[in-house]
Design a protein around this motif. Sequence first.
Motif, PDB file in Angstrom:
ATOM      1  N   VAL A 196       0.879  -1.171   0.000  1.00 62.22           N
ATOM      2  CA  VAL A 196       0.000   0.000   0.000  1.00 62.22           C
ATOM      3  C   VAL A 196       0.911   1.215   0.000  1.00 62.22           C
ATOM      4  O   VAL A 196       1.675   1.432   0.961  1.00 62.22           O
ATOM      5  N   GLU A 213       2.092  -6.453  -6.276  1.00 61.82           N
ATOM      6  CA  GLU A 213       0.900  -5.634  -6.498  1.00 61.82           C
ATOM      7  C   GLU A 213       1.023  -4.375  -5.650  1.00 61.82           C
ATOM      8  O   GLU A 213       1.322  -4.456  -4.468  1.00 61.82           O
ATOM      9  N   LEU A 215      -0.958  -0.928  -4.286  1.00 63.07           N
ATOM     10  CA  LEU A 215      -2.272  -0.346  -4.053  1.00 63.07           C
ATOM     11  C   LEU A 215      -2.051   1.105  -3.663  1.00 63.07           C
ATOM     12  O   LEU A 215      -1.494   1.387  -2.598  1.00 63.07           O
ATOM     13  N   HIS A 241     -10.564   1.096  -0.612  1.00 57.81           N
ATOM     14  CA  HIS A 241     -10.104  -0.285  -0.777  1.00 57.81           C
ATOM     15  C   HIS A 241     -10.188  -1.006   0.565  1.00 57.81           C
ATOM     16  O   HIS A 241      -9.974  -0.408   1.621  1.00 57.81           O
ATOM     17  N   VAL A 266      -6.738  -7.695  -1.618  1.00 60.17           N
ATOM     18  CA  VAL A 266      -7.763  -6.693  -1.857  1.00 60.17           C
ATOM     19  C   VAL A 266      -9.073  -7.415  -2.169  1.00 60.17           C
ATOM     20  O   VAL A 266      -9.155  -8.192  -3.119  1.00 60.17           O
ATOM     21  N   SER A 269     -13.317  -2.658  -3.557  1.00 58.08           N
ATOM     22  CA  SER A 269     -12.933  -1.282  -3.868  1.00 58.08           C
ATOM     23  C   SER A 269     -14.194  -0.514  -4.203  1.00 58.08           C
ATOM     24  O   SER A 269     -15.102  -1.047  -4.854  1.00 58.08           O
TER      25      SER A 269
END
Length: 410
Positions: A7, A40, A42, A388, A395, A398
């Motif tokens: 994040v 990933e 975010l 989110h 996740v 969203s």
Amino acid sequence: MTHDLVVVDATLRGRAGRWQVAVDGGRIAEVTRDAVGGREDLDAAGGLVTESFVDAHLHLDKVHTLDRIGDAALTAYTAGDMASALTSIQLASAVKADYDRSWIEANARRALVEAVRHGVRHVLAFADVDTSARLEGLIPLLALREELRGVVDLQVVAFPQDGLLCDPGAEELVREAVDLGADVVGGIPWIENTDDDAREHVRRMCSLAAERGRGVAMLVDDAGDASLRTTEMLASAMLEHGLVGRGVANHARALGLYPRPTLERLAGLARRAGLGFVSDPHTGSLHLPVRELTAMGLPVALGQDDIEDAYYPFGRHSMLEVAFLAAHALGALDQPGLDLVYDAVTTTAATVLGVPGHRLEPGGRADLVVHHHGTLREVLAHHAPPAHVVASGKVVASSTSSTTFDEDPD
């Protein structure tokens, strides 16, 4: 090192600047100002990132049943001094004549889908277990618990809503519910006809919990009568049965009527018993003194309590909405008050329910919400679904919001 998820550009409570929260294997690996790599990313875009929400009290088998029962119980329960709480429970029990697993499962699923959308990660979920409801409300909640584990974790409470001594046969059904896998033994001692019966109600349920290695969660002092004293009965029984730190007192509204010396005595007993509290100030005109008990060193959480049922006509399963309403009801409008109500639906609520590792820190569980706004005041003011939701390091939801204005309304 490449993390599972990072994040990025996050605002954190009590920490200046922007941060990165790295996640591996469902746990928080790093909280750092430095750039880190992730499979990933975010983007928090400067939004506030916190622990996800905990609903410490929800009657999940009753959600979305108001249209089945009408307003009579609601009117009685929300009367000015809550003197008619017992009458409201008797009126509300009529819905159980038509209890059926199929529609209970559908309603509960609807509420839990909203839980995911609103970032609710843990729920203390009550299911009526009595001679009217039988096990019809419990069984679908146990199935949903297994289906949603890791996304929304349920602690299912076998709850003898109509009492034990005044509902012969209920105790056997609670035992059967525990055999089927109920996580918590419930109780509502103040509904019994005498103080001795209330004390016996508490004793039997605490004895069962100790015997089966469960915790207890009871609705205590849930009426406008300071003489009920069932919170004291619960704390004493927890000490007697070796349940220290394994009990939750829900509602405890009548504590709001206690003189200060009586409240302080009870607080001392509750600390010895490790008793946590849950308040739902939006669902009744009387509520326990949340700020006072917190100042006395007791953990107090907030709960949704009801969603469109015989006791409360609203509810989105948004703990942000619950905290927003509680800030008004409790007069918690300054920054310490906002922190208190937010903690009461996140970290403090996790403490009350015995959920470990619910902290935004290395080693904590990666159960997080990423908000659209950067300050706690803005987040509470808008009480919108998080941008989110991260559950078990992934996740899972969203949400966005947009408005288009007509440039030429004429």
